[in-house]
Design a protein around this motif. Structure first.
Motif, PDB file in Angstrom:
ATOM      1  N   LEU A  80       0.878   2.172  -3.555  1.00 24.75           N
ATOM      2  CA  LEU A  80      -0.281   2.119  -3.999  1.00 24.75           C
ATOM      3  C   LEU A  80      -0.509   3.229  -3.875  1.00 24.75           C
ATOM      4  O   LEU A  80      -1.076   4.043  -3.769  1.00 24.75           O
ATOM      5  CB  LEU A  80      -1.424   1.858  -2.763  1.00 24.75           C
ATOM      6  N   ASP A  81      -0.441   4.041  -5.482  1.00 19.37           N
ATOM      7  CA  ASP A  81      -0.785   4.993  -5.915  1.00 19.37           C
ATOM      8  C   ASP A  81      -2.402   5.134  -6.928  1.00 19.37           C
ATOM      9  O   ASP A  81      -2.328   4.600  -7.467  1.00 19.37           O
ATOM     10  CB  ASP A  81       0.095   5.997  -6.458  1.00 19.37           C
ATOM     11  N   PHE A  82      -3.031   6.461  -7.301  1.00 19.66           N
ATOM     12  CA  PHE A  82      -4.345   6.207  -7.988  1.00 19.66           C
ATOM     13  C   PHE A  82      -3.513   5.809  -9.604  1.00 19.66           C
ATOM     14  O   PHE A  82      -2.444   6.496  -9.949  1.00 19.66           O
ATOM     15  CB  PHE A  82      -4.939   7.278  -7.713  1.00 19.66           C
ATOM     16  N   GLY A  83      -4.447   5.018  -9.937  1.00 13.71           N
ATOM     17  CA  GLY A  83      -4.081   5.216 -11.323  1.00 13.71           C
ATOM     18  C   GLY A  83      -2.871   3.556 -11.466  1.00 13.71           C
ATOM     19  O   GLY A  83      -2.469   3.042 -12.020  1.00 13.71           O
ATOM     20  N   ALA A 102      -9.436  -0.047 -13.187  1.00 14.46           N
ATOM     21  CA  ALA A 102     -10.467  -0.194 -12.766  1.00 14.46           C
ATOM     22  C   ALA A 102     -10.796  -2.046 -12.812  1.00 14.46           C
ATOM     23  O   ALA A 102     -10.385  -1.941 -14.763  1.00 14.46           O
ATOM     24  CB  ALA A 102     -11.502   0.683 -13.020  1.00 14.46           C
ATOM     25  N   PRO A 103     -11.765  -2.777 -12.906  1.00 17.75           N
ATOM     26  CA  PRO A 103     -12.105  -4.019 -13.674  1.00 17.75           C
ATOM     27  C   PRO A 103     -12.950  -3.644 -15.355  1.00 17.75           C
ATOM     28  O   PRO A 103     -13.451  -1.900 -15.725  1.00 17.75           O
ATOM     29  CB  PRO A 103     -13.433  -4.214 -13.098  1.00 17.75           C
ATOM     30  N   PHE A 109      -3.672   0.859  -9.799  1.00 12.57           N
ATOM     31  CA  PHE A 109      -4.254  -0.324  -9.985  1.00 12.57           C
ATOM     32  C   PHE A 109      -5.634  -0.088 -11.028  1.00 12.57           C
ATOM     33  O   PHE A 109      -6.040   1.021 -10.548  1.00 12.57           O
ATOM     34  CB  PHE A 109      -4.453  -1.337  -8.930  1.00 12.57           C
ATOM     35  N   PHE A 129       0.894  -1.035   0.338  1.00 12.69           N
ATOM     36  CA  PHE A 129      -0.187  -0.193  -0.464  1.00 12.69           C
ATOM     37  C   PHE A 129       0.824   1.231   0.155  1.00 12.69           C
ATOM     38  O   PHE A 129       0.362   2.239   0.058  1.00 12.69           O
ATOM     39  CB  PHE A 129      -1.007   0.096   1.284  1.00 12.69           C
TER      40      PHE A 129
END
Lengths: 228, 440
Positions: A10-13, A17-18, A15, A7
């Motif tokens: 873990l930055d936005f982007g 989105a489905p 991971f 984490f």
């Protein structure tokens, strides 16, 4: 809490989105009678099989063109006649293609319903494995006569599922000659609905269309609950 | 030994202008006064500082330093105002909770009669009077005067006293629970009610709304009442272009929006709700279809005609987004409470962020399956995390711990975090994700 640095990175982007495709589905299974007796008109303007073909076309057309239904409706079609035939496993409508149904043979209702439940069980496992949310599965069974195989075990199983609120079943009798007691064995909550003219055919599939785009619309259920 | 009198001062009270006069007056008049400060105060000071609200941070800091110097101030741990246990011993003597927040009144109510809730009105402490209404009776006359209403879909034009005759563009129509909408001139929209909703109550409600001012551009407020042959048939509103409903976006997995955008959408949505609740208005029929989003993440709330305004009820509900089941004519007679509205609020923001319903789990994939409203998102990261987490779990653990707490408390214990607090936490979070990163 050991996150192994997962984490921290873990930055936005990081991971995604489905991908495309709705993660909400409304599973609908149609079990349709294509036995020999469907060749005759029985209160309807056209032969029953023609009424069925016409209305299925209209239903598919609706689902295909409705922005919501086209995404969320997960449709399975099974016919019974000479044999039980899976026209389509659960799928979105844009991937379902078939010609008109022809009427011949008997009404192997027991086998058809068994197939329907097997396919539904399989689909539910697929939802689970792929993290897909779904509304209560709808099972609509339409027949114009007596079954030509045994329904004892499967009707008990289906009734149980309905009582446990696992599925919603809509039993439909076509014409004046169908056996109401047979269909009722599958449906502990809703009485079978009798359809004996073209208008009723239209109405049924219009309401089913509404359910396919708005699963909270309960007008189909209300219509079934009206006087038989 | 004389009885001690405790005053629990929360940040919302401390931040009121001239609050120091209360402290002065209490110190002067009550010999056995004790002040009580929440351990959460430091976290709030940090949040204000991070949001660039230095004045608020400084005020809270000075109060904390001042009160602790007095020597008769106690600290308590309430888990952000949700856990009243630490206050039980104080309540056995005499406890005043000084706050401007409804949340504390709700959460500390279990302490019993020896607790009094008071707020500061700018001059003195007065009994707390919150905005949360308990369910009251709605305005609902027994007989309706509209005996023979018109069918909206048969009309081709309508009349607005303010804008004149308006032709309906029948090539487009949008139907909803109460009626159908048609575009008309100048980017305006006509909502024509279905026959059964053309009622005296709806007419009076719209009249009240048209006369009321609503300056918030994110709400499709009724601009005028529409008539056909002198009979009320619906209302007029501004047309919105280039928007997609949350329902549509959810089915598209919010394609075109980044994850951060979804937090901004939640923020913008809650700030519209804060505005409405501040005016005592409830959305009532709050659901994904009635919330529209622009590409820049602006959030608009439509279908204002069904809002609960004054004692005019909201006649519609969506079973997935209501806390309790309404039957038959209930909706016409009952006024809903702000508390009830927190069910759809929590559910909707949860869905925007996680793109799954709050009651989803591998064992419960059915949406709103009968009665299965069980929240099973874990507070701690699963230890056997050998397998990759599914997307919704990744987002869940990317929320701030406070946000996870807010959801968890609501869906497991029914404890509400009010919009103001949500907004503060979201602002801080969004800021922390957009600020340039420090590299070592």
């Amino acid at each position: 809490m050991n996150t192994n640095g997962f984490f921290d990175d873990l930055d936005f982007g990081d991971f995604s989105a489905p991908s495309s495709g709705s993660s909400r589905k409304v599973p609908i299974c149609l079990v349709l009678d294509c036995s020999g007796s469907m060749r005759y008109a029985d209160g309807t303007k056209r032969p029953k099989i023609d009424e069925l073909n016409y209305n299925i076309d209209a239903f598919l057309e609706y689902v295909r063109n409705d922005p919501k239904a086209s995404k969320i409706c997960d449709l399975c079609i099974i016919t019974m006649g000479d044999s039980v035939h899976v026209i389509s496993r659960y799928n979105t409508v844009d991937r379902i293609h078939f010609g008109h149904f022809a009427a011949s043979g008997g009404t192997p209702l027991g086998t058809a319903m068994k197939t329907a439940i097997e396919l539904l069980t399989e689909r539910r496992q697929y939802y689970r494995d792929n993290d897909i949310e779904h509304y209560k599965p709808i099972l609509m069974v339409m027949t114009d006569g007596d079954p030509t195989d045994s329904i004892a075990d499967i009707s008990e199983r289906v009734s149980e599922m309905v009582a446990n609120k696992e599925i919603k079943i809509f039993p439909v009798g076509i014409g004046v000659n169908f056996n109401q007691a047979t269909l009722a064995q599958f449906s502990p909550l809703l009485k079978p609905k009798l359809i004996r003219n073209s208008e009723a055919f239209d109405k049924l599939f219009k309401l089913l269309s509404a359910s396919s785009s708005n699963p909270n619309d309960d007008s189909l259920e209300k219509w079934f609950n009206n006087d038989f | 030994m004389s009885q001690k009198v405790y005053y629990y001062l929360d940040s919302s009270a401390l931040l009121e202008e001239n609050f120091y006069t209360v402290v002065e007056a209490l110190l002067g008049s009550t010999p056995d006064v004790c002040f009580v400060l929440d351990n959460d105060l430091e976290r709030e000071i940090g949040l204000y500082r991070a949001l660039g609200k230095a004045e608020e941070a400084l005020t809270l800091e000075s109060f904390a330093a001042l009160l602790l110097q007095l020597g008769n101030t106690v600290r308590v741990e309430t888990a952000g105002g949700f856990d009243a246990d630490a206050l039980v011993p104080l309540a056995k003597e005499k406890l005043f909770v000084v706050t401007q927040q409804q949340k504390l009144v709700d959460n500390y109510a279990s302490l019993g009669d020896t607790v009094s809730f008071v707020s500061f009105d700018g001059k003195e402490l007065v009994p707390f009077s919150g905005s949360t209404s308990i369910n009251g009776a709605a305005f609902c006359p027994e007989k309706d005067i509209y005996v023979n209403p018109f069918d909206g879909d048969k009309l081709s034009y309508v009349y607005s006293p303010r804008y004149g005759y308006l032709k309906l563009d029948k090539s487009k129509e949008y139907s909803g629970g109460e009626g159908v909408c048609y575009p008309t001139y100048n980017g305006m929209f006509c909502k024509l009610y279905y026959k059964k909703h053309i009622t005296y109550v709806n007419y009076k409600k719209l009249q009240a709304m048209v006369n009321m001012r609503c300056s918030n551009p994110y709400i499709s407020w009724p601009l005028d009442i529409l008539y056909y042959r002198n009979q009320f048939v619906g209302y007029l509103m501004q047309e919105l272009t280039d928007t997609r409903s949350l329902d549509e976006l959810r089915d598209d997995n919010f394609s075109g929006f980044r994850i951060l955008d979804r937090f901004i959408i939640v923020r913008n949505f809650l700030s519209v709700i804060e505005y409405l609740h501040g005016k005592g208005i409830l959305v009532g029929d709050m659901k994904l279809d009635n919330i529209l989003v622009k590409p820049n993440c602006d959030v608009h709330i439509i279908d204002a005609g069904s809002f609960q305004v004054e004692d005019y009820a909201c006649n519609v509900c969506h079973k997935e987004y209501t806390e309790r089941i309404y039957t038959g004519d209930d909706l016409k007679h009952i006024l809903r409470s702000v508390r009830e509205e927190y069910f759809p609020i929590n559910k909707i923001i949860f869905e925007i962020l996680m793109m799954k319903g709050p009651f989803y789990s591998r064992d419960n994939t059915e949406i709103d399956g009968d009665g299965s409203r069980e929240f099973s998102f874990p507070m701690e990261l699963p230890t056997d995390s050998g397998a990759e987490l599914p997307y919704h779990m990744k987002v869940w653990f990317a929320l701030s711990p406070a946000m996870r707490q807010y959801f968890h408390r609501y869906f497991t214990e029914g404890k509400v975090t009010y919009v103001t607090e949500w907004l503060r936490e979201l602002d801080h979070y969004i800021l922390s994700k957009t600020a340039p990163r420090q590299t070592n």
